[in-house]
Design a protein around this motif. Structure first.
Motif, PDB file in Angstrom:
ATOM      1  N   ARG A 144       0.838  -1.199   0.000  1.00 36.00           N
ATOM      2  CA  ARG A 144       0.000   0.000   0.000  1.00 36.00           C
ATOM      3  C   ARG A 144       0.876   1.254   0.000  1.00 36.00           C
ATOM      4  NH1 ARG A 144      -1.514   3.749   3.055  1.00 36.00           N
ATOM      5  NH2 ARG A 144      -0.582   2.926   4.949  1.00 36.00           N
ATOM      6  N   LYS A 145       1.907   1.254   0.817  1.00 39.38           N
ATOM      7  CA  LYS A 145       2.819   2.402   0.872  1.00 39.38           C
ATOM      8  C   LYS A 145       3.554   2.595  -0.453  1.00 39.38           C
ATOM      9  CE  LYS A 145       3.594   2.528   5.835  1.00 39.38           C
ATOM     10  NZ  LYS A 145       4.571   2.314   6.909  1.00 39.38           N
ATOM     11  N   MET A 146       3.929   1.491  -1.111  1.00 36.62           N
ATOM     12  CA  MET A 146       4.571   1.590  -2.425  1.00 36.62           C
ATOM     13  C   MET A 146       3.629   2.270  -3.416  1.00 36.62           C
ATOM     14  SD  MET A 146       6.897  -1.705  -3.573  1.00 36.62           S
ATOM     15  CE  MET A 146       5.478  -2.531  -4.165  1.00 36.62           C
ATOM     16  N   ALA A 147       2.372   1.875  -3.412  1.00 32.72           N
ATOM     17  CA  ALA A 147       1.387   2.462  -4.323  1.00 32.72           C
ATOM     18  C   ALA A 147       1.198   3.948  -4.023  1.00 32.72           C
ATOM     19  CB  ALA A 147       0.057   1.718  -4.213  1.00 32.72           C
ATOM     20  N   GLU A 148       1.141   4.301  -2.756  1.00 32.85           N
ATOM     21  CA  GLU A 148       1.008   5.715  -2.373  1.00 32.85           C
ATOM     22  C   GLU A 148       2.196   6.528  -2.880  1.00 32.85           C
ATOM     23  OE1 GLU A 148       0.505   5.958   1.848  1.00 32.85           O
ATOM     24  OE2 GLU A 148      -1.614   5.390   1.749  1.00 32.85           O
ATOM     25  N   GLU A 149       3.380   5.948  -2.808  1.00 32.82           N
ATOM     26  CA  GLU A 149       4.585   6.644  -3.266  1.00 32.82           C
ATOM     27  C   GLU A 149       4.530   6.902  -4.768  1.00 32.82           C
ATOM     28  OE1 GLU A 149       8.332   8.528  -2.961  1.00 32.82           O
ATOM     29  OE2 GLU A 149       6.748   8.104  -1.522  1.00 32.82           O
ATOM     30  N   ILE A 150       4.048   5.941  -5.532  1.00 31.79           N
ATOM     31  CA  ILE A 150       3.896   6.131  -6.978  1.00 31.79           C
ATOM     32  C   ILE A 150       2.897   7.248  -7.254  1.00 31.79           C
ATOM     33  CG2 ILE A 150       3.051   5.050  -9.126  1.00 31.79           C
ATOM     34  CD1 ILE A 150       5.852   4.100  -8.248  1.00 31.79           C
ATOM     35  N   GLU A 151       1.787   7.241  -6.550  1.00 31.80           N
ATOM     36  CA  GLU A 151       0.772   8.283  -6.732  1.00 31.80           C
ATOM     37  C   GLU A 151       1.337   9.662  -6.378  1.00 31.80           C
ATOM     38  OE1 GLU A 151      -2.668   6.994  -4.536  1.00 31.80           O
ATOM     39  OE2 GLU A 151      -2.854   5.192  -5.767  1.00 31.80           O
ATOM     40  N   ARG A 152       2.147   9.728  -5.303  1.00 30.61           N
ATOM     41  CA  ARG A 152       2.768  10.993  -4.901  1.00 30.61           C
ATOM     42  C   ARG A 152       3.726  11.489  -5.991  1.00 30.61           C
ATOM     43  NH1 ARG A 152       7.240  13.013  -3.067  1.00 30.61           N
ATOM     44  NH2 ARG A 152       8.364  11.053  -2.948  1.00 30.61           N
ATOM     45  N   LYS A 153       4.523  10.588  -6.536  1.00 33.26           N
ATOM     46  CA  LYS A 153       5.466  10.968  -7.590  1.00 33.26           C
ATOM     47  C   LYS A 153       4.736  11.405  -8.856  1.00 33.26           C
ATOM     48  CE  LYS A 153       9.322   8.173  -5.955  1.00 33.26           C
ATOM     49  NZ  LYS A 153      10.214   7.046  -6.231  1.00 33.26           N
ATOM     50  N   ASP A 154       3.631  10.740  -9.175  1.00 36.37           N
ATOM     51  CA  ASP A 154       2.826  11.124 -10.329  1.00 36.37           C
ATOM     52  C   ASP A 154       2.258  12.529 -10.137  1.00 36.37           C
ATOM     53  OD1 ASP A 154       1.397  10.554 -12.868  1.00 36.37           O
ATOM     54  OD2 ASP A 154      -0.383  10.664 -11.566  1.00 36.37           O
ATOM     55  N   ALA A 155       1.753  12.816  -8.961  1.00 40.15           N
ATOM     56  CA  ALA A 155       1.196  14.144  -8.674  1.00 40.15           C
ATOM     57  C   ALA A 155       2.280  15.214  -8.791  1.00 40.15           C
ATOM     58  CB  ALA A 155       0.559  14.161  -7.294  1.00 40.15           C
ATOM     59  N   LEU A 156       3.483  14.934  -8.285  1.00 43.76           N
ATOM     60  CA  LEU A 156       4.589  15.886  -8.386  1.00 43.76           C
ATOM     61  C   LEU A 156       4.975  16.129  -9.845  1.00 43.76           C
ATOM     62  CD1 LEU A 156       6.918  14.807  -5.430  1.00 43.76           C
ATOM     63  CD2 LEU A 156       5.647  16.965  -5.650  1.00 43.76           C
ATOM     64  N   LEU A 157       5.012  15.070 -10.628  1.00 45.36           N
ATOM     65  CA  LEU A 157       5.346  15.208 -12.043  1.00 45.36           C
ATOM     66  C   LEU A 157       4.313  16.102 -12.740  1.00 45.36           C
ATOM     67  CD1 LEU A 157       7.007  14.569 -14.557  1.00 45.36           C
ATOM     68  CD2 LEU A 157       5.623  12.491 -14.817  1.00 45.36           C
ATOM     69  N   HIS A 158       3.043  15.843 -12.501  1.00 42.53           N
ATOM     70  CA  HIS A 158       1.984  16.642 -13.137  1.00 42.53           C
ATOM     71  C   HIS A 158       2.031  18.094 -12.656  1.00 42.53           C
ATOM     72  CE1 HIS A 158      -0.080  13.686 -15.569  1.00 42.53           C
ATOM     73  NE2 HIS A 158       0.264  12.815 -14.645  1.00 42.53           N
ATOM     74  N   GLN A 159       2.416  18.277 -11.428  1.00 39.53           N
ATOM     75  CA  GLN A 159       2.565  19.633 -10.904  1.00 39.53           C
ATOM     76  C   GLN A 159       3.672  20.379 -11.642  1.00 39.53           C
ATOM     77  OE1 GLN A 159       3.895  19.851  -6.758  1.00 39.53           O
ATOM     78  NE2 GLN A 159       2.035  21.041  -6.306  1.00 39.53           N
ATOM     79  N   LYS A 160       4.790  19.707 -11.887  1.00 39.29           N
ATOM     80  CA  LYS A 160       5.909  20.305 -12.625  1.00 39.29           C
ATOM     81  C   LYS A 160       5.502  20.598 -14.076  1.00 39.29           C
ATOM     82  CE  LYS A 160       9.676  18.148 -10.078  1.00 39.29           C
ATOM     83  NZ  LYS A 160      10.765  17.169 -10.127  1.00 39.29           N
ATOM     84  N   LEU A 161       4.802  19.670 -14.684  1.00 39.03           N
ATOM     85  CA  LEU A 161       4.395  19.831 -16.089  1.00 39.03           C
ATOM     86  C   LEU A 161       3.383  20.966 -16.270  1.00 39.03           C
ATOM     87  CD1 LEU A 161       4.086  16.091 -17.155  1.00 39.03           C
ATOM     88  CD2 LEU A 161       5.890  17.710 -17.801  1.00 39.03           C
ATOM     89  N   ASN A 162       2.581  21.195 -15.264  1.00 40.28           N
ATOM     90  CA  ASN A 162       1.542  22.230 -15.364  1.00 40.28           C
ATOM     91  C   ASN A 162       2.008  23.595 -14.864  1.00 40.28           C
ATOM     92  OD1 ASN A 162      -0.341  20.467 -16.456  1.00 40.28           O
ATOM     93  ND2 ASN A 162      -0.958  19.723 -14.444  1.00 40.28           N
ATOM     94  N   SER A 163       3.274  23.697 -14.485  1.00 40.83           N
ATOM     95  CA  SER A 163       3.797  24.992 -13.996  1.00 40.83           C
ATOM     96  C   SER A 163       4.231  25.873 -15.118  1.00 40.83           C
ATOM     97  CB  SER A 163       5.002  24.783 -13.096  1.00 40.83           C
ATOM     98  OG  SER A 163       4.759  23.911 -12.063  1.00 40.83           O
TER      99      SER A 163
END
Length: 164
Positions: free
Chosen positions: A145-164
């Motif tokens: 579960r923690k591994m999956a959360e980490e992937i989701e967190r990294k995905d959100a950070l990537l999208h945040q960078k792309l949308n800046s």
């Protein structure tokens, strides 16, 4: 009693095999670490396997490079599950070790992970032991579960960078 044995042919293998030990520590499993060679110290290796089995050990993780005979020799000496970790070395960068470990003769299986994937070997040992230990299974579920959360967190950070 040590539950998991982690064995390698040389101290130079520790940099990879320590990843399996870290997983075992994370899951609070007892383990024993050994350096012994299928070629240079065969009798010592076989004595260790017999002793590990006698004292109640349940799984052996064996790392080997080049001809990679250590996991197979151990599997031939015990009925305990053996997980082989092919180690990157020599001109073939571990492909020879992978083939040597995965191509065991019928009747003497060795579970095999990817080249240098000692972390996965540790996790496979946890999964096997979790079959008979519901609390360990719960810890493994939480780890995933923690591994999956980490992937989701990294995905959100990537999208945040792309949308800046």
């Amino acid at each position: 009693m040590k539950t998991v044995g982690v064995i390698m042919g040389s101290d130079s293998d520790w940099s990879v095999m320590s990843e399996a030990v870290k997983i075992l520590e994370d899951f609070a499993l007892s383990f024993e670490v050994k350096i012994s060679s299928a070629h240079r110290t065969l009798e010592r290796t076989l004595d260790w396997v017999a002793g590990f089995e006698r004292q109640g050990g349940q799984i052996i993780i064996a790392g080997a490079g080049l001809a990679a005979h250590l996991p197979g020799v151990i599997a031939g000496a015990t009925t305990l599950p053996v997980i082989g970790v092919p180690l990157r070395s020599g001109a073939l960068e571990g492909v020879d070790a992978l083939y040597a470990i995965v191509q065991m003769p019928p009747g003497v299986p060795v579970a095999t992970v990817g080249i240098g994937a000692a972390r996965n070997a540790g996790l496979l040992a946890v999964q096997i032991l979790a079959l008979a230990a519901p609390p360990l299974r719960e810890k493994l579920t939480e780890y995933r579960r923690k591994m999956a959360e980490e992937i989701e967190r990294k995905d959100a950070l990537l999208h945040q960078k792309l949308n800046s």
